[in-house]
Design an enzyme around this catalytic site. Structure first.
Site, PDB file in Angstrom:
ATOM      1  N   ASP A  29       0.837  -1.198   0.000  1.00 53.28           N
ATOM      2  CA  ASP A  29       0.000   0.000   0.000  1.00 53.28           C
ATOM      3  C   ASP A  29       0.879   1.260   0.000  1.00 53.28           C
ATOM      4  O   ASP A  29       1.923   1.275  -0.646  1.00 53.28           O
ATOM      5  CB  ASP A  29      -0.941  -0.025   1.211  1.00 53.28           C
ATOM      6  CG  ASP A  29      -2.276   0.646   0.927  1.00 53.28           C
ATOM      7  OD1 ASP A  29      -2.311   1.886   0.972  1.00 53.28           O
ATOM      8  OD2 ASP A  29      -3.257  -0.054   0.657  1.00 53.28           O
ATOM      9  N   HIS A  74      -3.393   6.166   3.892  1.00 47.35           N
ATOM     10  CA  HIS A  74      -4.191   4.984   3.555  1.00 47.35           C
ATOM     11  C   HIS A  74      -3.537   3.703   4.050  1.00 47.35           C
ATOM     12  O   HIS A  74      -4.180   2.854   4.670  1.00 47.35           O
ATOM     13  CB  HIS A  74      -4.387   4.933   2.038  1.00 47.35           C
ATOM     14  CG  HIS A  74      -5.351   3.888   1.577  1.00 47.35           C
ATOM     15  ND1 HIS A  74      -4.970   2.588   1.330  1.00 47.35           N
ATOM     16  CD2 HIS A  74      -6.684   3.943   1.315  1.00 47.35           C
ATOM     17  CE1 HIS A  74      -6.024   1.893   0.930  1.00 47.35           C
ATOM     18  NE2 HIS A  74      -7.083   2.690   0.909  1.00 47.35           N
ATOM     19  N   SER A  97     -11.165  -1.079   0.300  1.00 52.72           N
ATOM     20  CA  SER A  97      -9.857  -1.396   0.871  1.00 52.72           C
ATOM     21  C   SER A  97      -9.957  -1.606   2.371  1.00 52.72           C
ATOM     22  O   SER A  97      -9.190  -2.371   2.955  1.00 52.72           O
ATOM     23  CB  SER A  97      -8.851  -0.294   0.545  1.00 52.72           C
ATOM     24  OG  SER A  97      -9.325   0.970   0.956  1.00 52.72           O
TER      25      SER A  97
END
Length: 708
Positions: free
Chosen positions: A121, A192, A479
């Protein structure tokens, strides 16, 4: 200057022992001949930036057109693809998932201890309290990874929780060599990656809240699992396929047990989809990959990462809501949605509702009834079609103290933007407010904020914008769902180390619940219509039931190879998946009937002529007894509309654990002029009804896909 391209090539042979290499974008290649080795020597030394040998065999490199053409003329060449950008797609969710410290999956797996989850990520913010290693034992000896240093990141930031980090940007830099990377390390400047990592395996953090909302103890789904972080996405440029695959390749080499990825492609052939091919390679090595389905749905053709060999997740809501309580002067109370981050005192404040003003989209009109010089009203009621945030800004500009916003848009009831004290209510509650104001000489209202409730019904819903949180911020999207599933899968692997990726996926699918907490069918949050298997898959994950699923639908690498063989690929396209392994070098037994725990039957008809013939589709499945011994299961079928189903045999009797039994299911079905999609299920019910093993069935018209 000659134009340069980032390319991915796969070269394969099936007889000679070969040098594993790949050419950028990342498809596996093997170099069989001396002439080819000589040709690539300079490329490998001067222009390659990744050499891969796990999820791919090959290398990533920058090649000119002439170099590519020379490669194409070389013995053993299969294909070359240009690198393309990749789409980058809590305190309460563990409880909503029914994870309990006293029984079920949590204690059985020791909360995921020593399972290593690889997160591919945007990196990690290591100072977050979620990544402390309090209570963690020594790092598993099988771990082979590193804690790579870089800008504002030294090796001391890794510990027994965050056991390794690495970062990959050579692919992106090859596409944009002049780019300046501000944070050239695994440190997360986007947020994120930190968020999803804490969802999967964050350690316990006590006394957290989101500005007074959702107070409690934050923890990941597998709070004792280890984290390995692979940063592949950078704010300075688009995410490179080469970097994503290099991260996944390194994760496998390092010894992770599970990979989670929140990136993917859409509208690209399977045999060119590097993530599809890399996840296939991970599956071949016994590693389950979970991936987000993307946030472009729910229309047909918007699904991302929809491959049979990985676990693809859609988001759902929980039974929790963040609220304020609104009390009218006549004593009527109602709950509304609010995330205003302060404990504002609104007590017996004067309020106004005026149909002319209620759209709250005109500073000029609102100023006629409220301004610093004419503070007649403190609270305004807004009821219009303009966007909620736009209305809030108008109310704030005119300096009303508080806004009450009436909206029928489900997204308004999950908004995180509250720049001014405000509360959002639905049309039902709004009608009560609107009726109260004109009938009262001096209408007033009191509002309290920072309230959290866990009594929402129905829940879960299929989320357009879900409310899953961790690491003290609220986030939404597939996600987030992906990382919850990753933590659960990691714990299942800890309890059942002998289970294959397919077995873990089967256990999670066949025990998923298609019903909400009112025992009705799960609905979509944006339409309030029933969610279908094509919307939500098998249902809402039930981790404790997945621990003991009764029966599992397992699949081997050869089964998946047979599936690829059924897709009418060319030999070269097939070899991108099968590679040069002697075990998987041909398509002698192609089969689209994968041993998978769901079913779909497609129909096509002449709609204009209203000709709807009957179709017949036969499926064969083999289930493995995951129970303790002698068990007997009976088939229970919910038949889709316009279909007839027969199952043979209707009873499966097992004499021992891991015994296998096969059954066939035949569907006779037809379409209709409404172009209907119909759904049902087959559930194998144990005699004592302790175990139920459910698989969804879809009967669907053929849809013309992109590029056809």
């Amino acid at each position: 200057m000659e134009e340069q391209h980032i390319l991915s090539t796969w070269i394969s042979i099936s007889c000679l022992k070969s040098l594993p290499v790949t050419i950028n974008g990342i498809l596996p290649l093997f170099i069989p001949s001396k002439s080819l080795i000589l040709l690539l020597t300079n490329i490998i030394l001067l222009q390659s930036f990744y050499i891969l040998d796990n999820v791919y065999h090959g290398l990533s490199a920058v090649l000119s057109k002439d170099e590519l053409q020379a490669l194409k003329r070389s013995p053993g060449f299969v294909s070359a693809y240009k690198d393309v950008p990749v789409e980058l797609h809590t305190t309460h969710p563990p409880e909503f998932l029914k994870l309990n410290p006293s029984f079920g999956l949590w204690p059985a797996s020791n909360f995921g201890q020593d399972v290593i989850i690889g997160v591919v990520d945007t990196g990690i913010w290591p100072e977050s309290l979620s990544f402390r290693d309090d209570g963690m034992p020594e790092i598993p000896k099988r771990w082979k990874g590193i804690c790579r240093t870089g800008t504002d990141f030294n090796s001391s930031l890794c510990n027994r929780k965050l056991i390794g980090v690495n970062y990959f940007n050579k692919g992106a830099l090859a596409a944009d060599p002049r780019a300046n990377i501000a944070m050239n390390s695994a440190r997360d400047t986007f947020g994120h990656g930190t968020h999803v990592a804490s969802l999967a395996a964050g350690n316990y953090v006590h006394g957290v809240s989101y500005f007074g909302y959702a107070t409690g103890t934050a923890k990941g789904v597998a709070p004792r699992a280890r984290l390995a972080i692979y940063k592949i996405s950078w704010p300075e440029f688009s995410t490179s396929t080469a970097d994503v695959i290099a991260g996944m390749d390194q994760a496998v080499a390092d010894g992770v047990d599970k990979i989670s990825i929140s990136s993917g492609f859409r509208h690209i052939p399977l045999y060119e989809d590097s993530i599809a091919i890399a996840t296939f390679g991970a599956m071949m090595k016994g590693i389950l990959v979970s991936a987000s389905s993307g946030n472009s749905g729910p229309d047909f053709g918007t699904l991302g990462n929809g491959y049979a060999w990985i676990m693809t997740m859609a988001p759902g809501t929980t039974d929790r809501t963040f609220a304020g309580t609104l009390t009218l002067g006549n004593g009527q109370k109602m709950r509304g949605w609010s995330l205003f981050p302060l404990s504002a005192l609104v007590k017996d404040s004067t309020m106004i509702y005026n149909k002319t003003l209620s759209s709250c989209n005109s500073i000029e009109l609102l100023s006629q009834v409220h301004s610093p010089n004419i503070p007649n009203y403190e609270v305004i009621v807004c009821d219009g079609s303009d966007g909620l945030l736009s209305q809030m800004r108008t109310v704030m500009e005119v300096r009303f103290r508080v806004g009450i916003f009436i909206s029928s848009d489900p997204r308004a009831l999950t908004s995180k933007n509250f720049p001014t004290p405000a509360i959002v209510i639905g049309p039902k509650e709004g009608k009560q407010v609107i009726n109260y104001v004109p009938k009262t000489e001096h209408p007033s209202v009191s509002i309290s904020f920072q309230e959290t409730y866990v009594d929402v019904k129905p829940a879960p819903k299929l989320a357009v914008s879900s409310n899953l949180e961790s690491d003290y911020i609220l986030q939404s999207g597939t996600s987030m769902a992906c990382l919850h599933a990753s933590g659960i899968a990691a714990m299942l692997k800890s309890v059942h180390p002998e289970w294959s990726p397919s077995a873990i996926k089967s256990a999670m699918m066949t025990t998923a619940n298609p019903l909400d907490n009112t025992r009705d069918q799960i609905i979509a949050s944006d339409t309030n219509e029933p969610a279908t298997p094509l919307d939500m898959g098998a249902g809402f994950i039930d981790p404790n039931r997945a621990l003991d699923p009764g029966l599992i639908y397992d699949a081997t690498t050869q089964d998946y190879i047979n599936l690829i063989c059924s897709m009418n690929f060319t030999e070269d396209q097939f070899k991108t998946f099968a590679r040069s392994s002697a075990n998987y070098h041909n398509c002698s037994t192609p089969s689209a009937d994968l041993n998978y725990p769901s079913f779909i039957a497609l129909w096509e008809s002449d709609i204009e002529q209203k000709n709807f013939p009957w179709f017949v589709k036969k499926f064969t499945r083999t289930v493995t007894n995951a129970g303790s011994g002698t068990d007997k299961y009976t088939a229970k079928v919910e038949t889709p509309k316009n279909a007839r189903i027969s199952v043979s045999p209707q009873v499966l009797a097992f004499g021992k654990k891991y015994e296998k039994k096969s059954y066939s299911m035949t569907i006779r079905y037809r379409g209709d002029e409404k172009f209907s999609t119909n759904y049902g299920s087959i559930t194998w019910v144990e005699d004592n009804e302790k175990q139920t093993v459910r698989s969804p069935i879809s009967v669907h018209p053929v849809i013309e896909v992109w590029g056809s």
